[in-house]
Design a protein around this motif. Sequence first.
Motif, PDB file in Angstrom:
ATOM      1  N   VAL A 250       0.910  -0.980   0.012  1.00 27.99           N
ATOM      2  CA  VAL A 250       0.057  -0.128   0.012  1.00 27.99           C
ATOM      3  C   VAL A 250       0.829   1.275  -0.200  1.00 27.99           C
ATOM      4  O   VAL A 250       0.471   2.173  -0.932  1.00 27.99           O
ATOM      5  CB  VAL A 250      -0.994  -0.046   1.038  1.00 27.99           C
ATOM      6  CG1 VAL A 250      -1.460   1.367   1.125  1.00 27.99           C
ATOM      7  CG2 VAL A 250      -2.042  -0.944   0.849  1.00 27.99           C
ATOM      8  N   PRO A 251       1.955   1.449   1.108  1.00 27.13           N
ATOM      9  CA  PRO A 251       2.452   2.714   0.709  1.00 27.13           C
ATOM     10  C   PRO A 251       3.215   3.151  -0.643  1.00 27.13           C
ATOM     11  O   PRO A 251       3.298   4.178  -1.192  1.00 27.13           O
ATOM     12  CB  PRO A 251       3.721   2.547   1.644  1.00 27.13           C
ATOM     13  CG  PRO A 251       3.299   1.360   2.724  1.00 27.13           C
ATOM     14  CD  PRO A 251       2.534   0.677   1.802  1.00 27.13           C
ATOM     15  N   MET A 252       3.594   1.872  -1.264  1.00 30.13           N
ATOM     16  CA  MET A 252       4.076   2.305  -2.803  1.00 30.13           C
ATOM     17  C   MET A 252       2.920   2.501  -3.600  1.00 30.13           C
ATOM     18  O   MET A 252       3.372   3.092  -4.611  1.00 30.13           O
ATOM     19  CB  MET A 252       4.594   0.799  -3.244  1.00 30.13           C
ATOM     20  CG  MET A 252       5.914   0.546  -2.323  1.00 30.13           C
ATOM     21  SD  MET A 252       6.984  -1.007  -2.996  1.00 30.13           S
ATOM     22  CE  MET A 252       5.800  -2.181  -2.220  1.00 30.13           C
ATOM     23  N   LEU A 253       1.833   2.178  -3.495  1.00 34.18           N
ATOM     24  CA  LEU A 253       0.670   2.537  -4.362  1.00 34.18           C
ATOM     25  C   LEU A 253       0.486   4.238  -4.202  1.00 34.18           C
ATOM     26  O   LEU A 253      -0.229   4.685  -5.101  1.00 34.18           O
ATOM     27  CB  LEU A 253      -0.812   2.020  -3.725  1.00 34.18           C
ATOM     28  CG  LEU A 253      -0.844   0.538  -3.980  1.00 34.18           C
ATOM     29  CD1 LEU A 253      -2.145  -0.176  -3.448  1.00 34.18           C
ATOM     30  CD2 LEU A 253      -0.667  -0.141  -5.543  1.00 34.18           C
ATOM     31  N   PHE A 254       0.753   4.743  -3.174  1.00 34.87           N
ATOM     32  CA  PHE A 254       0.802   6.235  -2.966  1.00 34.87           C
ATOM     33  C   PHE A 254       1.972   6.802  -3.461  1.00 34.87           C
ATOM     34  O   PHE A 254       2.183   8.264  -3.114  1.00 34.87           O
ATOM     35  CB  PHE A 254       0.412   6.616  -1.658  1.00 34.87           C
ATOM     36  CG  PHE A 254      -1.154   6.150  -1.169  1.00 34.87           C
ATOM     37  CD1 PHE A 254      -2.208   6.869  -1.918  1.00 34.87           C
ATOM     38  CD2 PHE A 254      -1.408   5.064  -0.452  1.00 34.87           C
ATOM     39  CE1 PHE A 254      -3.420   6.516  -1.665  1.00 34.87           C
ATOM     40  CE2 PHE A 254      -2.590   4.619  -0.294  1.00 34.87           C
ATOM     41  CZ  PHE A 254      -3.946   5.250  -0.811  1.00 34.87           C
ATOM     42  N   GLY A 255       3.118   6.054  -3.519  1.00 35.60           N
ATOM     43  CA  GLY A 255       4.599   6.729  -3.631  1.00 35.60           C
ATOM     44  C   GLY A 255       5.003   6.581  -5.252  1.00 35.60           C
ATOM     45  O   GLY A 255       4.038   6.370  -6.143  1.00 35.60           O
ATOM     46  N   LYS A 256       6.239   6.655  -5.482  1.00 33.48           N
ATOM     47  CA  LYS A 256       6.841   6.912  -6.853  1.00 33.48           C
ATOM     48  C   LYS A 256       7.130   5.328  -7.180  1.00 33.48           C
ATOM     49  O   LYS A 256       7.787   5.318  -8.355  1.00 33.48           O
ATOM     50  CB  LYS A 256       7.791   7.887  -6.944  1.00 33.48           C
ATOM     51  CG  LYS A 256       7.242   9.204  -6.413  1.00 33.48           C
ATOM     52  CD  LYS A 256       8.492  10.306  -6.533  1.00 33.48           C
ATOM     53  CE  LYS A 256       7.919  11.561  -6.557  1.00 33.48           C
ATOM     54  NZ  LYS A 256       8.895  12.608  -5.977  1.00 33.48           N
ATOM     55  N   THR A 257       7.217   4.313  -6.368  1.00 34.98           N
ATOM     56  CA  THR A 257       7.722   3.081  -6.952  1.00 34.98           C
ATOM     57  C   THR A 257       7.264   2.637  -8.103  1.00 34.98           C
ATOM     58  O   THR A 257       6.260   2.559  -8.337  1.00 34.98           O
ATOM     59  CB  THR A 257       7.639   2.194  -5.758  1.00 34.98           C
ATOM     60  OG1 THR A 257       8.316   2.682  -4.347  1.00 34.98           O
ATOM     61  CG2 THR A 257       8.343   0.734  -6.049  1.00 34.98           C
ATOM     62  N   PRO A 258       7.971   2.262  -9.228  1.00 34.31           N
ATOM     63  CA  PRO A 258       7.291   1.811 -10.368  1.00 34.31           C
ATOM     64  C   PRO A 258       6.533   0.391 -10.144  1.00 34.31           C
ATOM     65  O   PRO A 258       6.864  -0.191  -9.182  1.00 34.31           O
ATOM     66  CB  PRO A 258       8.703   1.279 -11.301  1.00 34.31           C
ATOM     67  CG  PRO A 258       9.710   2.138 -10.642  1.00 34.31           C
ATOM     68  CD  PRO A 258       9.417   2.297  -9.300  1.00 34.31           C
ATOM     69  N   PHE A 259       5.406   0.350 -10.682  1.00 33.96           N
ATOM     70  CA  PHE A 259       4.599  -0.637 -10.651  1.00 33.96           C
ATOM     71  C   PHE A 259       5.232  -2.062 -10.487  1.00 33.96           C
ATOM     72  O   PHE A 259       4.858  -3.204  -9.808  1.00 33.96           O
ATOM     73  CB  PHE A 259       3.285  -0.877 -11.462  1.00 33.96           C
ATOM     74  CG  PHE A 259       2.292  -1.711 -11.126  1.00 33.96           C
ATOM     75  CD1 PHE A 259       1.290  -1.161 -10.379  1.00 33.96           C
ATOM     76  CD2 PHE A 259       2.012  -2.744 -11.980  1.00 33.96           C
ATOM     77  CE1 PHE A 259       0.230  -1.978  -9.964  1.00 33.96           C
ATOM     78  CE2 PHE A 259       0.964  -3.547 -11.444  1.00 33.96           C
ATOM     79  CZ  PHE A 259      -0.054  -3.034 -10.535  1.00 33.96           C
TER      80      PHE A 259
ATOM     81  N   MET B 105       6.987  -3.185  -7.290  1.00 30.05           N
ATOM     82  CA  MET B 105       6.531  -3.016  -6.003  1.00 30.05           C
ATOM     83  C   MET B 105       6.124  -4.615  -5.531  1.00 30.05           C
ATOM     84  O   MET B 105       6.701  -4.798  -4.155  1.00 30.05           O
ATOM     85  CB  MET B 105       4.660  -2.659  -6.382  1.00 30.05           C
ATOM     86  CG  MET B 105       4.853  -1.206  -6.296  1.00 30.05           C
ATOM     87  SD  MET B 105       3.331  -0.450  -6.833  1.00 30.05           S
ATOM     88  CE  MET B 105       2.140  -1.498  -6.586  1.00 30.05           C
TER      89      MET B 105
END
Lengths: 219, 392
Positions: free
Chosen positions: A106-115, A118
């Motif tokens: 979830v934190p990556m869903l709101f951040g800049k990490t490429p899909f 993840m």
Amino acid sequence: MIQMEHISKIYQVGDAPFYALRDVSLHIGAGEMVAVRGRSGAGKSTLLHIIGGLDTPDEGRYMLNGLNVGEATDAGLARIRNEQIGFVLQDFSLIDHRSTLYNVTVPMLFGKTPFSQMKTKALDALEAVGVSDQAHKAVSDMSGGQRQRVAIARALVNDPPVILADEPTGNLDSETTEEIMKLFVSLHERGKTVVIVTHDEHVASFCDRSITISDGKII
Amino acid sequence: MKKLIVMLSFLKRNLLPLTVIAVTMTVSLFMIITTVGEYQYRSYARKVFADSGLAHSVYFCRGYDPLREDRDSNQWIYDAAAAYPAFSQTVTYTTDVDSLEGEIVNVMYQSDALLQAFRPKVSRGRWLKPDAEEPEAVLGGFACKGRRLGEYITLEGGVTARVVGLIEGNALWPSFNRSGTRMSADDLFESVDSCAFINAAQTDPALIERNRPQRARNAIICFKEDADAWEIAELRAFLEQQGLCYDYETLLLHADEDIADALRRALPLPLFLVTVMSISVLCVGAVILQRSMSEQAKYYLIGCSKREGILLITGALFMAFLVPILLNTVLAMCFPHFLRLGRYSEPEYIINGVTLLPMGGYAAVMLILLWGMPRLFYKKLSPIQVYRRNLS
């Protein structure tokens, strides 16, 4: 790293103002592990919420890694919470009906990490706290200790420099408390700044130093 | 894509209430479409008549009297009226029931005056032209099935015409057979399920007569543009000696009264149901919001802003709205097509693209209200306050 100057937080209770924090000044250096102690209602959680960008001070100046948090917008604060801070809370604050993997993602869903990265990053974070074999299990089916490990994995997944923990062992037995605190120490040893709110002396003993709050003031 | 995952998680978590919203909205939007469709049906004849350019005319009708020798024809009246200086022309028609490839079809042979006065909305192609070089046909309702523009049709009676237009869905045609002491524009039209309009001037009169067609009992008598009030009054006086006259304004006024009366009877139930369903949707929306706030507070902890949180909730609700909107849009777009599939006896709705506008407006208002709810909620309680409450 964390620089607070004359911070006050005021709530309106009826007609009278209530100072949850009064003129607090505080400096926490990068890589420090600090315990914030005090009785219930002393202002520990309010301090943690302001450090974490969940709440804003009414007075004073707060700088986090050179950023003036007090002047940040709603979106700016959200970015700070996502990139600079990892929260670990007493009630774990996980989405119970979803899997461990989803919670850590979830934190990556709101951040800049490429899909595409993840899933790997989430599994690495779960590996780091020793619950990678539980990745597809629903959080609601896990023990308290396992849940807190998942919460720590979620706090780590975006690799924030600061970990804030609010009574992280409050719901755990002594053996699990020991394991969780060792995890925090290992994070500290990896260079993370760790701030733990606790009223437990044993938990505070893992930290480099303790700050005590009483009636909204650091004493 | 990332936000879609969070939205889907929200949908999964609230599947039952969102299904309730989707079903309720489907019914609600359907009621709006049918109510607007009914209004369009009720007001269509009035609109066609208002656009007819017959402001300078009267509808002349006679009661049927079996004892009268001249009961079967008003022709002598029209001939006599033609002698008056105010007289311009008589608008009338000839109808016939014929067969087109084994299917019964109502045929109207239109005089130039009539086809210029009444121009129904043609879905494909064009309306009849008075200066056409050959017999032309505009097909309406079931007669359109399988027909292409440009093809020639031959009626069993022998008339051959080229198809120049198709009126899909309801076909309205002039009907000057009604008489009464209170006539409205609506009384001058009839809805038919299968019809063909053919220009009379280009068609062989012998072929038309072969089937013993019926002539309209009554007619519209047009006045000359330059006729003065006295001349018009003179002609009207003659016509009123023979029957009843209704002018353009009176026919429209009566039509307005009839439409208002029909709506007064038709609207209360759908309005009541739509209101109840709207309130239900808002209540279910509030329940979803209440249920989701604790999860939203957790998202807030890890980097979701208040604005994103509101958008996520509204986005998921919008997805729940998509199904009813799509279903009802398909209904509205396919309704004329459904009518062509089989014979329907006077469907009392006109459902088309126009009916989508109020439906879209209603859906937008509902979405705005649902979007406003989390905003109001966040004004009252911040996500962190929600989190603290849940913790305690």
